[in-house]
Design an enzyme around this catalytic site. Sequence first.
Site, PDB file in Angstrom:
ATOM      1  N   LYS A  49       1.039  -0.905   0.194  1.00 11.23           N
ATOM      2  CA  LYS A  49       0.404  -0.437   0.040  1.00 11.23           C
ATOM      3  C   LYS A  49       1.004   1.365   0.006  1.00 11.23           C
ATOM      4  CE  LYS A  49      -4.351  -1.837   2.474  1.00 11.23           C
ATOM      5  NZ  LYS A  49      -4.287  -2.920   2.899  1.00 11.23           N
ATOM      6  N   GLN A  93      -4.605  -1.203   9.960  1.00  3.25           N
ATOM      7  CA  GLN A  93      -4.969  -2.920   9.198  1.00  3.25           C
ATOM      8  C   GLN A  93      -5.393  -3.659   9.825  1.00  3.25           C
ATOM      9  OE1 GLN A  93      -3.806  -3.975   5.712  1.00  3.25           O
ATOM     10  NE2 GLN A  93      -4.275  -5.452   6.436  1.00  3.25           N
ATOM     11  N   ASP A 116     -10.858   2.568   4.125  1.00  2.00           N
ATOM     12  CA  ASP A 116     -11.759   1.550   4.393  1.00  2.00           C
ATOM     13  C   ASP A 116     -13.130   1.860   4.184  1.00  2.00           C
ATOM     14  OD1 ASP A 116      -9.796  -0.452   4.291  1.00  2.00           O
ATOM     15  OD2 ASP A 116      -9.465  -0.661   5.973  1.00  2.00           O
TER      16      ASP A 116
END
Length: 280
Positions: A49, A93, A116
């Site tokens: 990422k 994460q 997200d």
Amino acid sequence: MDGKALSAALRTDLTAKVAALKATRGITAGLAVVLVGDDPASHVYVRNKGKQCVAVGMNSFEHILPANTTQSDLLALVQKLNADDAVDGILVQLPLPAHLDAQEVINTIDPAKDVDGFHPVNVGKLSVGLSGFVPCTPLGCLKLLQHYVPQDLSGKHAVVIGRSNIVGKPVAALLLAQNCTVTIAHSKTKDLQALCRTADILVAAIGKPHFVKAEWVKDGAIVLDVGINRLDNGTLVGDVDYAAVAPKTAAITPVPGGVGPMTIACLLENTYQAAVAWQG
Ligand code: NAD
């Protein structure tokens, strides 16, 4: 459906948009990624990422915390990132180590930086059809369908196997918004095979290698394989028995190279959108 090619095209497009934002308004979009603990797969995802963020011209801020980080320290970091003007998007994460409460952490992220799309505000917006951040993997699935399936999705029967908050439920919400008739199947569903055979669009998000067999799939169906499973010999495979299923389908995503690369491209796109919206 080639996710590698489509995600590369999206990143090219994004590189130009990020540069234009910088040139015209002096804004460099920035993504902060928080990783707690030593999970090797998570470290690989976070590194990727960060690299892809920099490759499209965005700033990447990585916060790697030890496995014994406390809930209050993690919440304090999220609050600091919420207040940081250089940070447009925040991603924590998952999975977090077992002693941490992931939902409380997600609830603490500013919904305007929740790239997200897991904050309840964004989940609610998706559910009622308001614009907000859509989770990256489901958004990647939708973009693949919109690019590779020429016909209207309206009225098609979509069967989504899996009901997680990260994949199954938001994929189902997106397909419903496309006027599909959506069935969500899960581990307690009866006669899954017969149900799958009625699907015009089949989405597999289970986490079991080669779970969906050729006999489960109708001729001419469209199949999206979200699963990422590592076999003992190190090979990555999806939830669908690709070699046997692919010849029956009108379109199918491979693993690797299907949904996976779309996820990061959509994360970068969401971060760009956050920068544009939030910084005015
Ligand atoms: P999860 O474990 O949270 O959910 C799995 C779902 O599968 C559950 O809802 C469960 O009910 C269902 N299920 C389990 N066994 C079943 C059975 N026998 N019959 C029917 N349904 C069954 O997983 P998740 O986070 O939704 O991820 C699913 C898969 O997608 C995993 O392989 C994961 O690695 C992968 N994934 C890929 C990406 C990507 O970028 N491509 C992103 C997220 C997740």
